[in-house]
Scaffold this motif. Structure first.
Motif, PDB file in Angstrom:
ATOM      1  N   ASN A 280     -14.765   8.003   5.685  1.00 41.46           N
ATOM      2  CA  ASN A 280     -14.153   8.164   4.369  1.00 41.46           C
ATOM      3  C   ASN A 280     -14.549   9.537   3.843  1.00 41.46           C
ATOM      4  O   ASN A 280     -15.738   9.858   3.786  1.00 41.46           O
ATOM      5  CB  ASN A 280     -14.665   7.054   3.439  1.00 41.46           C
TER       6      ASN A 280
ATOM      7  N   ARG B  47     -16.363  -1.906  -0.574  1.00 42.43           N
ATOM      8  CA  ARG B  47     -17.131  -1.356  -1.698  1.00 42.43           C
ATOM      9  C   ARG B  47     -18.635  -1.496  -1.454  1.00 42.43           C
ATOM     10  O   ARG B  47     -19.421  -0.625  -1.811  1.00 42.43           O
ATOM     11  CB  ARG B  47     -16.723  -2.084  -2.983  1.00 42.43           C
TER      12      ARG B  47
ATOM     13  N   ASN C  25     -10.907   6.201  10.920  1.00 40.96           N
ATOM     14  CA  ASN C  25     -12.252   5.799  11.345  1.00 40.96           C
ATOM     15  C   ASN C  25     -12.165   5.252  12.772  1.00 40.96           C
ATOM     16  O   ASN C  25     -11.614   4.174  12.996  1.00 40.96           O
ATOM     17  CB  ASN C  25     -12.778   4.727  10.378  1.00 40.96           C
TER      18      ASN C  25
ATOM     19  N   THR D 244       0.861  -1.183   0.000  1.00 38.13           N
ATOM     20  CA  THR D 244       0.000   0.000   0.000  1.00 38.13           C
ATOM     21  C   THR D 244       0.892   1.226   0.000  1.00 38.13           C
ATOM     22  O   THR D 244       2.114   1.112   0.083  1.00 38.13           O
ATOM     23  CB  THR D 244      -0.946  -0.006   1.225  1.00 38.13           C
TER      24      THR D 244
HETATM   25  O1  UT7 Z   1     -17.331   3.010   9.519  1.00 38.28           O
HETATM   26  C1  UT7 Z   1     -17.957   1.854   9.073  1.00 38.28           C
HETATM   27  C2  UT7 Z   1     -18.355   2.007   7.687  1.00 38.28           C
HETATM   28  N1  UT7 Z   1     -17.254   1.745   6.802  1.00 38.28           N
HETATM   29  C3  UT7 Z   1     -17.134   2.496   5.750  1.00 38.28           C
HETATM   30  O2  UT7 Z   1     -17.847   3.439   5.564  1.00 38.28           O
HETATM   31  C4  UT7 Z   1     -16.110   2.094   4.718  1.00 38.28           C
HETATM   32  C5  UT7 Z   1     -16.736   2.174   3.382  1.00 38.28           C
HETATM   33  N2  UT7 Z   1     -15.846   1.828   2.308  1.00 38.28           N
HETATM   34  C6  UT7 Z   1     -14.778   2.608   1.960  1.00 38.28           C
HETATM   35  O3  UT7 Z   1     -14.470   3.580   2.609  1.00 38.28           O
HETATM   36  C7  UT7 Z   1     -14.030   2.249   0.702  1.00 38.28           C
HETATM   37  O4  UT7 Z   1     -14.738   1.238   0.021  1.00 38.28           O
HETATM   38  C8  UT7 Z   1     -12.572   1.770   0.958  1.00 38.28           C
HETATM   39  C9  UT7 Z   1     -11.710   2.938   1.398  1.00 38.28           C
HETATM   40  C10 UT7 Z   1     -12.568   0.671   1.985  1.00 38.28           C
HETATM   41  C11 UT7 Z   1     -11.976   1.227  -0.346  1.00 38.28           C
HETATM   42  O5  UT7 Z   1     -12.074   2.187  -1.370  1.00 38.28           O
HETATM   43  P1  UT7 Z   1     -12.639   1.756  -2.813  1.00 38.28           P
HETATM   44  O6  UT7 Z   1     -12.482   2.924  -3.687  1.00 38.28           O
HETATM   45  O7  UT7 Z   1     -14.026   1.226  -2.576  1.00 38.28           O
HETATM   46  O8  UT7 Z   1     -11.631   0.661  -3.254  1.00 38.28           O
HETATM   47  P2  UT7 Z   1     -11.920  -0.874  -3.605  1.00 38.28           P
HETATM   48  O9  UT7 Z   1     -12.262  -1.643  -2.372  1.00 38.28           O
HETATM   49  O10 UT7 Z   1     -12.869  -0.913  -4.741  1.00 38.28           O
HETATM   50  O11 UT7 Z   1     -10.477  -1.317  -4.088  1.00 38.28           O
HETATM   51  C12 UT7 Z   1      -9.870  -0.758  -5.227  1.00 38.28           C
HETATM   52  C13 UT7 Z   1      -8.513  -1.390  -5.424  1.00 38.28           C
HETATM   53  C14 UT7 Z   1      -8.553  -2.905  -5.303  1.00 38.28           C
HETATM   54  O12 UT7 Z   1      -7.671  -3.413  -6.276  1.00 38.28           O
HETATM   55  P3  UT7 Z   1      -8.227  -4.019  -7.638  1.00 38.28           P
HETATM   56  O13 UT7 Z   1      -9.154  -5.146  -7.242  1.00 38.28           O
HETATM   57  O14 UT7 Z   1      -8.923  -2.896  -8.309  1.00 38.28           O
HETATM   58  O15 UT7 Z   1      -6.987  -4.470  -8.317  1.00 38.28           O
HETATM   59  C15 UT7 Z   1      -8.014  -3.179  -3.921  1.00 38.28           C
HETATM   60  O16 UT7 Z   1      -7.387  -4.431  -3.822  1.00 38.28           O
HETATM   61  O17 UT7 Z   1      -7.620  -0.944  -4.375  1.00 38.28           O
HETATM   62  C16 UT7 Z   1      -7.009  -2.071  -3.756  1.00 38.28           C
HETATM   63  N3  UT7 Z   1      -6.712  -1.762  -2.357  1.00 38.28           N
HETATM   64  C17 UT7 Z   1      -5.597  -1.125  -1.980  1.00 38.28           C
HETATM   65  N4  UT7 Z   1      -4.546  -0.664  -2.654  1.00 38.28           N
HETATM   66  C18 UT7 Z   1      -3.565  -0.061  -1.965  1.00 38.28           C
HETATM   67  C19 UT7 Z   1      -7.486  -2.001  -1.278  1.00 38.28           C
HETATM   68  N5  UT7 Z   1      -6.869  -1.541  -0.176  1.00 38.28           N
HETATM   69  C20 UT7 Z   1      -5.706  -0.987  -0.585  1.00 38.28           C
HETATM   70  C21 UT7 Z   1      -4.644  -0.353   0.077  1.00 38.28           C
HETATM   71  N6  UT7 Z   1      -3.612   0.102  -0.649  1.00 38.28           N
HETATM   72  N7  UT7 Z   1      -4.644  -0.150   1.409  1.00 38.28           N
END
Ligand code: UT7
Length: 323
Positions: free
Chosen positions: A253, A216, A280, A30
């Protein structure tokens, strides 16, 4: 005249250790850029070894009491919103009660994960309005660092530890939206969504467990549900978003915070944002933002606030209050 639960003091406590995003680059695939861009988080605080949720809660409670110019003896109930209580039982709230040297009154925990503080405010407001309590300490405190899977980059970079507290006291109001205090509450849950955000341990498994999240999927629900519950709480108070001075959202977020403000037709100038500094902190995030927002000079007496939160359950809700 009606009884309103009015904010008489606010305070917070953050553990000493601050962890910047760059720290995770050493052990995970990351980077600071991804974490900032996708979540808005820059750093978070982690509790020291042996530092517990009830200890953080006690520090925040003392700060709120000092701010109110009150003593523990002036309080007749403590409600602690947490999903990371020190022990399975007794309630961490009773530990705070003992730490404060209180032998009077009653104390209990509320467990609604990230929506916990909103649920706790609704409970405190009901206790005060119905005459069952005069002054209630409402605390949100968490040590989510204890339930992280440090190998899961999708979750462990997002959460932090901390505590915030309010003293709510009974004051009489006219029964209009011009009153100070809690004006309306709106709570929801839908247990069909348990699998998108949960801890895979607990009494039935004999382990503490670790947080599991389909980020997501949670994101997909967040903005619509938050804007709807905020609107519904405003409707109940006979107000609309044009009356709002500050949205004080759950800080999960920055993109959810921005999307919800946009849906409510409010600019980011009307939003208290602390997610960059705290990450968070689940049930602690709203009282932390209230306390920091007040300290920054953003939130002033007489301002109309909407707090809103969503988290595991799913559980969500909003509270409208005049500071
Ligand atoms: O308080 C309780 C409520 N919780 C929330 O409100 C959290 C809600 N969700 C979020 O805030 C977001 O969904 C996250 C911040 C958790 C993730 O953001 P996203 O834009 O939804 O990313 P994603 O899960 O769609 O992941 C996009 C890509 C993935 O890679 P691929 O599959 O596109 O190749 C993940 O594997 O980012 C990757 N990824 C990371 N990359 C670098 C996931 N975590 C990381 C990381 N560093 N830490």
């Amino acid at each position: 005249m009606i009884r309103r639960a009015v904010v008489q003091g606010v305070g917070h406590y953050l553990p000493e250790r601050v962890v910047p995003n760059s720290e995770f680059e050493k052990t995970l695939d990351t980077n600071d850029e991804w974490i900032r861009a996708r979540s808005g988080i820059e750093r978070r605080h982690f509790a020291a070894e042996g530092e517990t949720t009830s200890q953080l809660a006690t520090r925040a409670a003392r700060a709120a009491l000092d701010d109110a110019g009150l003593q523990p003896g002036d309080i007749d109930a403590i409600i602690l919103a947490t999903s990371t209580a020190d022990l399975t039982f007794p309630a961490a709230a009773t530990m705070v009660q003992a730490n404060l040297g209180m032998t009077q009154g009653f104390a209990f925990d509320v467990q609604a994960v990230c929506a916990g503080f909103v649920y706790a405010l609704a409970n405190a407001s009901a206790l005060i309005a119905s005459g069952q309590a005069e002054r209630v300490l409402v605390i949100g405190a968490e040590t989510f660092s204890r339930i992280m899977d440090w190998t899961d980059r999708g979750t462990c970079v997002l959460f932090g530890d901390g505590a915030g507290a309010l003293v709510l006291g009974a004051e009489s109001g006219e029964g209009t939206a011009a009153d100070r205090g809690i004006l309306a509450t709106d709570l929801h849950s839908d247990g069909r969504y348990r699998d998108i955000l949960y801890v895979d341990g607990g009494v039935s498994t004999g382990t503490t467990g670790q947080l599991r999240m389909q980020g997501r999927e949670v994101f997909r629900h967040a903005i619509d549900k938050l804007a709807a519950t905020a609107q519904s709480a405003l409707d109940k108070a006979g107000l609309d978003s044009g009356d709002v001075d500050w949205i004080v959202p759950h800080q999960a977020n920055i993109r959810i915070i921005q999307g919800t403000a946009k849906k409510m037709n409010l600019p980011m100038d009307n939003v208290v944002v602390t997610v960059q500094d705290h990450g968070n902190t689940s049930a602690a995030s709203i009282p932390l933002a209230l306390s920091v927002g007040r300290d920054r000079g953003q939130i002033k007496q007489g301002d109309l606030l909407v707090t809103e939160a969503i988290g595991g359950g799913l559980a969500w809700g909003a509270v409208v209050l005049r500071w």
